[in-house]
Enzyme design. Structure first.
Site, PDB file in Angstrom:
ATOM      1  N   HIS A   9       0.445  15.736   8.554  1.00 33.40           N
ATOM      2  CA  HIS A   9       1.293  15.880   9.739  1.00 33.40           C
ATOM      3  C   HIS A   9       2.348  14.782   9.848  1.00 33.40           C
ATOM      4  O   HIS A   9       3.459  15.033  10.304  1.00 33.40           O
ATOM      5  CB  HIS A   9       0.420  15.898  11.005  1.00 33.40           C
ATOM      6  CG  HIS A   9      -0.445  14.691  11.147  1.00 33.40           C
ATOM      7  ND1 HIS A   9      -1.626  14.550  10.438  1.00 33.40           N
ATOM      8  CD2 HIS A   9      -0.301  13.558  11.867  1.00 33.40           C
ATOM      9  CE1 HIS A   9      -2.169  13.375  10.735  1.00 33.40           C
ATOM     10  NE2 HIS A   9      -1.385  12.757  11.604  1.00 33.40           N
ATOM     11  N   HIS A  98       8.847   3.574 -16.961  1.00 37.22           N
ATOM     12  CA  HIS A  98       7.737   2.796 -17.525  1.00 37.22           C
ATOM     13  C   HIS A  98       6.376   3.443 -17.360  1.00 37.22           C
ATOM     14  O   HIS A  98       5.480   3.185 -18.171  1.00 37.22           O
ATOM     15  CB  HIS A  98       7.692   1.407 -16.885  1.00 37.22           C
ATOM     16  CG  HIS A  98       8.873   0.572 -17.224  1.00 37.22           C
ATOM     17  ND1 HIS A  98       8.998  -0.718 -16.802  1.00 37.22           N
ATOM     18  CD2 HIS A  98      10.002   0.835 -17.931  1.00 37.22           C
ATOM     19  CE1 HIS A  98      10.128  -1.227 -17.247  1.00 37.22           C
ATOM     20  NE2 HIS A  98      10.769  -0.295 -17.933  1.00 37.22           N
ATOM     21  N   ARG A 132       6.809   1.188 -26.005  1.00 32.06           N
ATOM     22  CA  ARG A 132       5.707   0.282 -25.673  1.00 32.06           C
ATOM     23  C   ARG A 132       4.895   0.747 -24.472  1.00 32.06           C
ATOM     24  O   ARG A 132       3.753   0.331 -24.297  1.00 32.06           O
ATOM     25  CB  ARG A 132       6.251  -1.126 -25.415  1.00 32.06           C
ATOM     26  CG  ARG A 132       7.160  -1.237 -24.211  1.00 32.06           C
ATOM     27  CD  ARG A 132       7.821  -2.623 -24.110  1.00 32.06           C
ATOM     28  NE  ARG A 132       8.839  -2.675 -23.096  1.00 32.06           N
ATOM     29  CZ  ARG A 132       8.642  -3.141 -21.859  1.00 32.06           C
ATOM     30  NH1 ARG A 132       7.477  -3.618 -21.521  1.00 32.06           N
ATOM     31  NH2 ARG A 132       9.623  -3.134 -20.993  1.00 32.06           N
TER      32      ARG A 132
END
Length: 145
Positions: A9, A98, A132
């Site tokens: 809500h 990332h 990475r």
């Protein structure tokens, strides 16, 4: 891209505005509720939206509440979900680059609707960098196995 959207809500007004905003831009939106401003329990709506993303029914999801914290916590309990609570453009961009966030949590009581629109646009249009960051996401995914 099909996008799941859900709120309690306290996030209902922004959910409705964001749903309309995205529909006008051509995004395919699936609304998991709530459908009124009546007090409700956010897991009842957030969990089904997160499951739709986890199961591949929807590619991404947006969940809203007063602060967005509870919604992010609930969504992140579902396997394969990486729900990021974002409050500005930078957090939205980094959550995708990332973390490859597949769900976005927003707090209606924390940001303006204009900021919410910007965050949503950035979040939907930012690609994951990979590299990475993949091993980190894999390590998190392995926890759910």
């Amino acid at each position: 891209m099909k996008i799941a959207i859900a709120s309690d809500h306290a996030g209902f007004k922004y959910k409705e505005k964001i749903k309309e905003y995205l529909s006008e831009k051509g995004w395919d939106i699936r609304d998991f509720g709530t459908y009124t401003e009546a007090s409700c329990s956010y897991p009842d709506f957030i969990i089904p939206a997160a499951r739709a993303v986890s199961e591949g029914i929807c590619e991404r999801g947006i969940v809203l509440g007063g602060s967005g914290n509870g919604e992010a916590i609930a969504a992140n309990k579902i396997s394969k979900i990486r729900c990021a609570l974002c409050w500005n453009n930078r957090t939205a961009r980094l959550s995708r680059r990332h973390n490859n966030a597949n769900m976005l949590a927003l707090g209606e009581r924390m940001i303006s609707i204009e900021a919410a629109y910007e965050i949503v646009d950035i979040w939907l249009n930012t690609e994951f960098e990979g590299g990475r960051h993949i091993k980190r996401i894999d390590a998190i995914e392995d926890l759910g196995s």
